[in-house]
Design a protein around this motif. Structure first.
Motif, PDB file in Angstrom:
ATOM      1  N   ILE A  12      -9.200 -10.209  12.115  1.00 17.91           N
ATOM      2  CA  ILE A  12      -8.372  -9.100  11.249  1.00 17.91           C
ATOM      3  C   ILE A  12      -8.582  -9.428   9.855  1.00 17.91           C
ATOM      4  O   ILE A  12      -8.358 -10.751   9.397  1.00 17.91           O
ATOM      5  N   ARG A  13      -9.117  -8.490   9.167  1.00 19.90           N
ATOM      6  CA  ARG A  13      -9.302  -8.716   7.693  1.00 19.90           C
ATOM      7  C   ARG A  13      -8.685  -7.807   6.842  1.00 19.90           C
ATOM      8  O   ARG A  13      -8.388  -7.879   5.390  1.00 19.90           O
ATOM      9  N   LYS A  14      -7.617  -6.910   7.349  1.00 19.11           N
ATOM     10  CA  LYS A  14      -6.629  -6.173   6.573  1.00 19.11           C
ATOM     11  C   LYS A  14      -5.345  -6.482   7.035  1.00 19.11           C
ATOM     12  O   LYS A  14      -5.109  -6.333   8.089  1.00 19.11           O
ATOM     13  N   TYR A  15      -4.517  -6.878   6.052  1.00 17.29           N
ATOM     14  CA  TYR A  15      -3.052  -7.250   6.432  1.00 17.29           C
ATOM     15  C   TYR A  15      -2.141  -6.435   5.535  1.00 17.29           C
ATOM     16  O   TYR A  15      -2.120  -5.797   4.744  1.00 17.29           O
ATOM     17  N   SER A  16      -0.809  -6.158   6.347  1.00 22.73           N
ATOM     18  CA  SER A  16       0.333  -5.410   5.651  1.00 22.73           C
ATOM     19  C   SER A  16       0.768  -6.324   4.766  1.00 22.73           C
ATOM     20  O   SER A  16       0.550  -7.552   4.469  1.00 22.73           O
ATOM     21  N   PRO A 162      -1.301  -7.993  10.920  1.00 25.27           N
ATOM     22  CA  PRO A 162      -2.478  -7.201  11.162  1.00 25.27           C
ATOM     23  C   PRO A 162      -1.983  -5.666  10.484  1.00 25.27           C
ATOM     24  O   PRO A 162      -0.966  -5.146  10.562  1.00 25.27           O
ATOM     25  N   ALA A 163      -2.942  -5.015   9.697  1.00 28.35           N
ATOM     26  CA  ALA A 163      -2.933  -3.657   9.156  1.00 28.35           C
ATOM     27  C   ALA A 163      -3.975  -2.874   9.732  1.00 28.35           C
ATOM     28  O   ALA A 163      -4.658  -1.769   9.127  1.00 28.35           O
ATOM     29  N   GLU A 164      -4.839  -3.619  10.765  1.00 25.22           N
ATOM     30  CA  GLU A 164      -5.807  -2.617  11.312  1.00 25.22           C
ATOM     31  C   GLU A 164      -6.133  -3.309  12.932  1.00 25.22           C
ATOM     32  O   GLU A 164      -5.303  -4.189  13.307  1.00 25.22           O
ATOM     33  N   ASP A 165      -6.642  -2.295  13.702  1.00 29.67           N
ATOM     34  CA  ASP A 165      -6.780  -2.842  15.163  1.00 29.67           C
ATOM     35  C   ASP A 165      -8.389  -2.601  15.466  1.00 29.67           C
ATOM     36  O   ASP A 165      -8.770  -1.536  16.178  1.00 29.67           O
ATOM     37  N   PRO A 166      -9.261  -3.320  15.079  1.00 29.79           N
ATOM     38  CA  PRO A 166     -10.518  -3.242  14.930  1.00 29.79           C
ATOM     39  C   PRO A 166     -11.007  -3.235  16.729  1.00 29.79           C
ATOM     40  O   PRO A 166     -10.176  -3.945  17.631  1.00 29.79           O
TER      41      PRO A 166
END
Lengths: 248, 248
Positions: A12-16, A162-166
């Motif tokens: 996960i590279r984008k965080y809330s 997480p702010a993404e779900d790759p």
């Protein structure tokens, strides 16, 4: 369940914006310290950075990858004989850790700890990203984090909700990395078979086209991980190991 | 639950006769390969040894610790650029991995994989023991397992169903290994405080008495992990790294 945590790992590279509270952080770090380590010497340290100022100092060492400044917590896992050396000095004995074997032991222990922290974090709903850049610019990290002699940064993990779900990443078939009893070296046919799924993957094919290369191996070797870069980073790493007191 | 698995880890050195079936082994090895790795290059291999003959060859490299011959499965985790190099050769490109940076990357990835395997194994009811001796006698392991150039053994895990239930090991307090934002070096008072629980532990006091030392640090530095041994092993390790093609 935890087996799902392991089998469904995604970087996960984008965080809330949600903070990681201290209790959660301490619990996952405790999970790290419960992992196996050599002789129970615990020759590692974890630097948990939340300060925007320190993160800004760390960022260039990681080529300004946005995870460093965007993640609520940056964990730098270090091989550390400094604490053990100070203990030995106070107890009137020679630690004998200023050598490559002690460093390697400490590196292995630091990484074992790091991976337990990552598993614990993911089980708590957090997302993680390892930064391999840690061994590219260890001298800059040493300066940013005030690491004394006897301490070498080994790997870095950014941490946050997480702010993404790759998509899940492909992996080589298990047979490609597991050998029964002894090492069976690879034939050309083995290599072609083991890499075929990754080579025929649409995303990977796009990377090949975008980089104007003939195949995926060339993207790895000529764009992402070049000889020139690896050799230059390897020289910095070895010089830093010497400077930190692990090689004379 | 898994968090309990992490927090209650105990090293298991005695195993029952119960075999580890292939499905279970493959599932835990798959959990290993799902872990993070640098650039998805998977620069590692796992040698899963069950053969009594090969275990007998491995045993001296691990100073004949009984786990090697008694465990149903011995897993040797290796940094491995050989497979990647062969792929690059077949795809007409230069892998550029014959350097210390590529080795270090591969070592970190091999250990991340190893720890995921250990967590998965424990969740399945198996017991594990890491063998730090792997980096003491890498040349002997290379011979026993037929490891080609580009492959270095990094750590070994013995695996089987537990036939013992040892006490949990002490660990340093979390504050001893975690630093907030940047590294805060240790005062003498810090060191005395952080090591006091281990030093006052009855089992550790017994080790001090048995070895006729003044304190626990001397048991570590003068009996278990001496300068002479670490320096000798470090020289073997560096020579092996050179011979395997990672340093010129």
């Amino acid at each position: 369940m935890y087996m799902n945590t392991l089998l469904n790992h995604k970087t996960i590279r984008k965080y809330s914006n949600r903070e990681v509270d201290n209790d959660t952080l301490n619990e996952i770090l405790t999970a790290g310290t419960r992992a196996s380590n050599t002789g129970n010497m615990q020759l590692y340290s974890i630097i948990a950075t939340r300060s925007a100022e320190v993160k800004a100092k760390l960022a260039p060492a990681h080529f300004n990858q946005p995870m460093i400044t965007n993640a609520p917590v940056v964990l730098t896992f270090c091989a550390d004989v400094n604490r053990y050396n100070k203990w030995c000095a106070l107890r009137n004995t020679d630690p004998g850790t200023d050598n490559f074997e002690s460093l390697t032991t400490a590196i292995v222990d630091a990484v074992i700890c790091a991976q337990n922290v990552c598993v614990a974090a993911e089980e708590k709903g957090l997302g993680i990203c390892y930064l391999g850049t840690t061994t590219y610019n260890p001298h800059q990290i040493i300066e940013a984090l005030n690491l004394p002699k006897g301490v070498l940064p080994v790997t870095t993990v950014t941490l946050g909700y997480p702010a993404e779900d790759p998509a899940m990443q492909l992996r080589l078939p298990l047979g490609a990395v597991v050998h029964s009893d002894t090492y069976k070296d690879y034939s050309d046919a083995d290599i072609n078979a083991y890499y075929s799924e990754e080579e025929s993957d649409a995303t990977n094919k796009k990377f090949v086209a975008e980089n104007q290369k003939e195949n995926l191996a060339q993207v790895f070797a000529e764009v992402r991980y070049t000889r020139a870069a690896s050799e230059a980073f390897g020289k910095i790493l070895m010089d830093t190991i010497r400077k930190q007191g692990f090689i004379k």
